[in-house]
Motif scaffolding. Structure first.
Motif, PDB file in Angstrom:
ATOM      1  N   GLN A 164       0.815  -1.219   0.000  1.00 40.12           N
ATOM      2  CA  GLN A 164       0.000   0.000   0.000  1.00 40.12           C
ATOM      3  C   GLN A 164       0.851   1.273   0.000  1.00 40.12           C
ATOM      4  O   GLN A 164       0.461   2.280  -0.592  1.00 40.12           O
ATOM      5  CB  GLN A 164      -0.938   0.002   1.213  1.00 40.12           C
ATOM      6  N   ILE A 165       2.001   1.224   0.650  1.00 35.52           N
ATOM      7  CA  ILE A 165       2.850   2.429   0.688  1.00 35.52           C
ATOM      8  C   ILE A 165       3.872   2.429  -0.459  1.00 35.52           C
ATOM      9  O   ILE A 165       4.741   3.287  -0.523  1.00 35.52           O
ATOM     10  CB  ILE A 165       3.554   2.594   2.050  1.00 35.52           C
ATOM     11  N   ASN A 166       3.748   1.414  -1.330  1.00 34.60           N
ATOM     12  CA  ASN A 166       4.495   1.391  -2.591  1.00 34.60           C
ATOM     13  C   ASN A 166       6.013   1.389  -2.395  1.00 34.60           C
ATOM     14  O   ASN A 166       6.744   2.169  -3.022  1.00 34.60           O
ATOM     15  CB  ASN A 166       4.077   2.584  -3.468  1.00 34.60           C
ATOM     16  N   VAL A 167       6.489   0.473  -1.553  1.00 31.22           N
ATOM     17  CA  VAL A 167       7.937   0.330  -1.370  1.00 31.22           C
ATOM     18  C   VAL A 167       8.470  -0.681  -2.384  1.00 31.22           C
ATOM     19  O   VAL A 167       7.704  -1.283  -3.137  1.00 31.22           O
ATOM     20  CB  VAL A 167       8.274  -0.122   0.074  1.00 31.22           C
ATOM     21  N   SER A 168       9.768  -0.889  -2.399  1.00 29.00           N
ATOM     22  CA  SER A 168      10.370  -1.819  -3.357  1.00 29.00           C
ATOM     23  C   SER A 168       9.959  -3.255  -3.049  1.00 29.00           C
ATOM     24  O   SER A 168       9.529  -3.577  -1.932  1.00 29.00           O
ATOM     25  CB  SER A 168      11.889  -1.707  -3.314  1.00 29.00           C
ATOM     26  N   LYS A 169      10.134  -4.133  -4.043  1.00 30.78           N
ATOM     27  CA  LYS A 169       9.775  -5.542  -3.839  1.00 30.78           C
ATOM     28  C   LYS A 169      10.646  -6.173  -2.752  1.00 30.78           C
ATOM     29  O   LYS A 169      10.173  -6.991  -1.954  1.00 30.78           O
ATOM     30  CB  LYS A 169       9.918  -6.335  -5.139  1.00 30.78           C
ATOM     31  N   VAL A 246      11.275  -1.470   7.429  1.00 34.36           N
ATOM     32  CA  VAL A 246      10.680  -2.797   7.627  1.00 34.36           C
ATOM     33  C   VAL A 246      10.249  -2.980   9.074  1.00 34.36           C
ATOM     34  O   VAL A 246       9.222  -3.600   9.358  1.00 34.36           O
ATOM     35  CB  VAL A 246      11.672  -3.913   7.215  1.00 34.36           C
ATOM     36  N   GLU A 247      11.011  -2.408   9.991  1.00 30.22           N
ATOM     37  CA  GLU A 247      10.663  -2.477  11.415  1.00 30.22           C
ATOM     38  C   GLU A 247       9.342  -1.753  11.684  1.00 30.22           C
ATOM     39  O   GLU A 247       8.479  -2.249  12.426  1.00 30.22           O
ATOM     40  CB  GLU A 247      11.796  -1.855  12.225  1.00 30.22           C
ATOM     41  N   LEU A 248       9.167  -0.580  11.065  1.00 29.90           N
ATOM     42  CA  LEU A 248       7.920   0.171  11.217  1.00 29.90           C
ATOM     43  C   LEU A 248       6.739  -0.613  10.630  1.00 29.90           C
ATOM     44  O   LEU A 248       5.665  -0.676  11.234  1.00 29.90           O
ATOM     45  CB  LEU A 248       8.034   1.523  10.515  1.00 29.90           C
ATOM     46  N   ILE A 249       6.958  -1.210   9.476  1.00 34.73           N
ATOM     47  CA  ILE A 249       5.896  -1.993   8.823  1.00 34.73           C
ATOM     48  C   ILE A 249       5.503  -3.187   9.683  1.00 34.73           C
ATOM     49  O   ILE A 249       4.323  -3.478   9.880  1.00 34.73           O
ATOM     50  CB  ILE A 249       6.363  -2.458   7.426  1.00 34.73           C
ATOM     51  N   THR A 250       6.502  -3.873  10.233  1.00 34.73           N
ATOM     52  CA  THR A 250       6.228  -5.041  11.087  1.00 34.73           C
ATOM     53  C   THR A 250       5.462  -4.624  12.338  1.00 34.73           C
ATOM     54  O   THR A 250       4.537  -5.313  12.792  1.00 34.73           O
ATOM     55  CB  THR A 250       7.545  -5.742  11.484  1.00 34.73           C
TER      56      THR A 250
END
Length: 258
Positions: A164-169, A246-250
């Motif tokens: 949704q936040i359009n980060v890299s694969k 990635v920590e924020l997303i997790t």
């Protein structure tokens, strides 16, 4: 037409091989190994042309009618005819409960979708860690919730947020892995007393991780994903200063997965 809503729906991961073809009828005879038994059934060629005739792992969506299983949909697991993968997948299915076949399929499908070589190797090593896999499929918390269901739920939510936040694969893939592995601290708690676990330093935490060897191999190849994953595994009620994305997303995935 049958009322399918009243029928039992089942998803089974099976090894499918073609036995013979009939050019006159357009039907092919296939063998599906389901629950230790061979299920032999005719299927129209156009409905199974995506499956390797020599053998391939597939997930079959089935319904049970009058004591018999009828295949409604077949989805393939890419490159699953590799002999080494075959043995690993068999081990997963031996550990999995009957209702966990779709989740086995999901894990291996995700592995084949990873594009970054070092991350792909790391995830394969995780899927090959027998101690971790046995725990992942078998452990239940005090509310009888299965660990695999919880872990995939966190991983899915992390992947959705990253998309949704359009980060890299690569960030999206790493977010899924971090979410899947987050509850690995529960493995440590099982084998350490609460006192010992609560007093663990970062070094002690790492030393007791069941995936320690896999993390070390990752660090030797690429340090950043190693540090990101280790940080994610230690998230509790709050995240660290200067957190990785990635920590924020997790952390967000954990909140919406409760």
């Amino acid at each position: 037409m049958s009322n399918l809503t009243s029928l039992l729906r089942i998803s089974k991961m099976t090894w499918a091989t073609r036995l013979k073809t009939n050019s006159h009828t357009g039907l092919e005879t296939w063998c599906f190994q389901v629950q230790g038994q061979d299920m032999i059934t005719p299927i129209r060629s156009e409905n199974i042309k995506h499956v390797n005739p020599a053998g391939q792992w597939v997930i079959c969506d089935m319904i049970e009618k009058s004591g018999y299983l009828e295949i409604m949909k077949i989805s393939t697991l890419p490159n699953s005819y590799v002999a080494e993968h075959n043995e690993k997948i068999k081990f997963h299915l031996q550990c999995a409960h009957q209702d966990q076949h779709y989740q086995v399929f999901r894990l291996w499908s995700f592995y084949h979708q990873i594009t970054e070589a070092n991350l792909k190797d790391f995830f394969y090593e995780i899927l090959s860690n027998k101690i971790f896999i046995v725990w992942l499929y078998s452990f239940q918390d005090k509310n009888n919730n299965r660990q695999l269901t919880q872990s995939i739920n966190i991983a899915d939510n992390a992947k959705k947020i990253a998309t949704q936040i359009n980060v890299s694969k690569n960030v999206t893939d790493l977010s899924f892995i971090a979410g899947l592995l987050y509850n690995i601290k529960e493995f440590n708690i099982q084998y350490l007393s609460d006192n010992v676990y609560s007093q663990q330093s970062e070094e002690r935490f790492f030393q007791n991780l069941v995936i320690r060897e896999q993390l070390i191999k990752l660090k030797e190849k690429r340090e950043q994903p190693y540090h990101i994953l280790l940080r994610c595994l230690q998230i509790n009620s709050k995240i660290s200063n200067n957190p990785y994305l990635v920590e924020l997303i997790t952390h967000m995935a954990l909140k919406i997965s409760k």
